[in-house]
Motif scaffolding. Structure first.
Motif, PDB file in Angstrom:
ATOM      1  N   ASN A   1       0.803  -1.224   0.000  1.00 13.70           N
ATOM      2  CA  ASN A   1       0.000   0.000   0.000  1.00 13.70           C
ATOM      3  C   ASN A   1       0.836   1.274   0.000  1.00 13.70           C
ATOM      4  O   ASN A   1       0.509   2.243  -0.688  1.00 13.70           O
ATOM      5  N   GLN A   2       1.926   1.290   0.766  1.00 12.29           N
ATOM      6  CA  GLN A   2       2.714   2.517   0.826  1.00 12.29           C
ATOM      7  C   GLN A   2       3.487   2.746  -0.467  1.00 12.29           C
ATOM      8  O   GLN A   2       3.711   3.893  -0.861  1.00 12.29           O
TER       9      GLN A   2
ATOM     10  N   ARG B   1       0.938   4.402  -2.528  1.00 12.24           N
ATOM     11  CA  ARG B   1       0.740   5.797  -2.085  1.00 12.24           C
ATOM     12  C   ARG B   1       1.892   6.680  -2.554  1.00 12.24           C
ATOM     13  O   ARG B   1       1.692   7.843  -2.915  1.00 12.24           O
TER      14      ARG B   1
ATOM     15  N   GLU C   1       5.507   4.104   5.904  1.00 14.46           N
ATOM     16  CA  GLU C   1       4.129   3.871   6.337  1.00 14.46           C
ATOM     17  C   GLU C   1       4.001   3.991   7.850  1.00 14.46           C
ATOM     18  O   GLU C   1       2.988   4.495   8.358  1.00 14.46           O
TER      19      GLU C   1
ATOM     20  N   SER D   1      -6.064   1.112   5.417  1.00 13.92           N
ATOM     21  CA  SER D   1      -5.531   1.629   4.152  1.00 13.92           C
ATOM     22  C   SER D   1      -6.271   2.893   3.718  1.00 13.92           C
ATOM     23  O   SER D   1      -5.651   3.869   3.285  1.00 13.92           O
TER      24      SER D   1
ATOM     25  N   ASN E   1      -4.786   6.619   3.325  1.00 19.48           N
ATOM     26  CA  ASN E   1      -4.945   7.290   2.031  1.00 19.48           C
ATOM     27  C   ASN E   1      -5.529   8.687   2.223  1.00 19.48           C
ATOM     28  O   ASN E   1      -5.085   9.661   1.601  1.00 19.48           O
TER      29      ASN E   1
END
Length: 364
Positions: free
Chosen positions: A188-189, A192, A231, A251, A255
């Motif tokens: 996820n990071q 991002r 993160e 998440s 975000n």
């Protein structure tokens, strides 16, 4: 000290899974348009050279093709074999394009068409005319191969969007998850870092690269952290700011925080930098006497930071022994035991209970 907060491999795997979890359920916003086009390799290279195609090796800096994989891809282009389509986002307000799926293929194309000194790998299953040859040799001795690579057409799916809109950012986040087809999927990071690029994102990376952070977390320069430290800093800042309204999933919460600060001015970003930098120094110098943190879960680490940040003024005036006592109390609290953490790493009630307890402990 109690061993209730010792980290174990199972808990580490759960936290890694959380960092990569696809918790989004976004449907396409009505004003995002998807269309297909054909682009030659030379055309893609032209867009890159003109600054209109953002190829960010930084967001996949630890996930790169080996030279043999790059060589086989170039061989496939030269043989005009079917090539999987790429996916590119097009921000119609800025006219900037960004690779969503196909970064490694695009990187190989750019390398072949830019670096005449690049020597392809010595492989047995590729065209013998390019085996262990430099690009400039291929262009000079076998120009038809070089030209074939230039002119090979690749199908591209384009997502026409407006990345200043939260709904578009969230949908693109989902697309990154669903379409990323590399050997190791982005977490996820890493996603991002691509979607929410800007001063705030740069600040996260600056803090992680600082000597204070390196010392506190005993960062190993040989290890591939894959933005896990960035993160962690993001989690600390987001929850220090406001954890009472955390509703999950994690998440989407992170975000939203990245989106909130993406367009903030430098003064605001510097204030965030000072908050986390001061906490890093305080924990390293005062709580731990210049020793690195032991192996803790992210949940415990973030609680430590939130407790310190929320009580910053009081702690600066506190006796050092009391600060250390609070740290030991946090480490031994049942909410931070392995079993307790495993039962709900990102569940809203568990997160709020842990962080509330951390703030209480350091306020005493």
């Amino acid at each position: 000290m109690s061993d209730t907060t010792e980290y174990d491999d199972e808990l580490e795997k759960k936290e890694e899974a959380l960092a990569a979890a696809d918790e989004t359920d976004e449907t396409p916003p009505a004003d995002i348009v998807a269309f297909n086009e054909l682009r030659s390799c030379s055309d893609l290279k032209r867009l890159y050279d003109a600054g209109q195609l953002d190829v960010q090796p930084d967001y996949q800096r630890d996930i790169v093709w080996q030279p043999s994989q790059q060589t086989r891809f170039i061989d496939s282009l030269a043989k005009q074999l079917p090539i999987p389509s790429m996916c590119i986002s097009l921000d119609y307000k800025t006219e900037k394009r960004q690779i969503v799926d196909g970064l490694q293929r695009m990187s190989a194309i750019i390398k072949f068409l830019s670096d005449g000194k690049w020597r392809l790998s010595n492989l047995q299953d590729i065209d013998k005319r390019i085996v262990n040859k430099t690009v400039e040799h291929i262009e000079r001795e076998n120009p038809e191969i070089y030209s074939r690579v230039q002119n090979t057409v690749i199908p591209v799916t384009v997502l026409r969007c407006d990345l200043s809109k939260r709904s578009h950012q969230e949908y693109l986040f989902t697309i990154f998850h669903r379409l990323n087809t590399g050997g190791m999927k982005l977490n996820n990071q890493e996603i991002r870092n691509c979607i929410y690029s800007g001063s705030f994102n740069d600040m996260l990376k600056d803090v992680v690269a600082s000597q204070d952070f390196v010392d506190l977390f005993d960062v190993n320069p040989e290890r591939k952290y894959r933005f896990s430290n960035e993160e962690l800093i993001l989690r600390i800042l987001a929850f220090s700011d406001n954890f009472d309204n955390y509703k999950g999933p994690l998440s989407k919460h992170l975000n939203a925080y990245m989106a909130k600060f993406r367009e903030k001015d430098e003064k605001t970003i510097d204030a965030q930098r000072k908050i986390i930098s001061d906490a890093v120094k305080f924990i390293y110098n005062t709580v731990l006497d210049g020793e690195p943190l032991p192996r803790l879960s992210k949940a415990t680490s973030e609680a430590l930071f939130v407790g310190v940040i929320r009580n910053q003024q009081k702690l600066l005036a506190s006796d050092k022994k009391q600060v250390k006592k609070s740290y030991k109390a946090l480490r031994s609290d049942p909410l931070f035991s392995i079993e307790s953490l495993k039962e709900g790493l990102a569940a809203p009630d568990r997160v709020k209970s842990r962080l509330t307890r951390a703030v209480e402990i350091f306020s005493q």
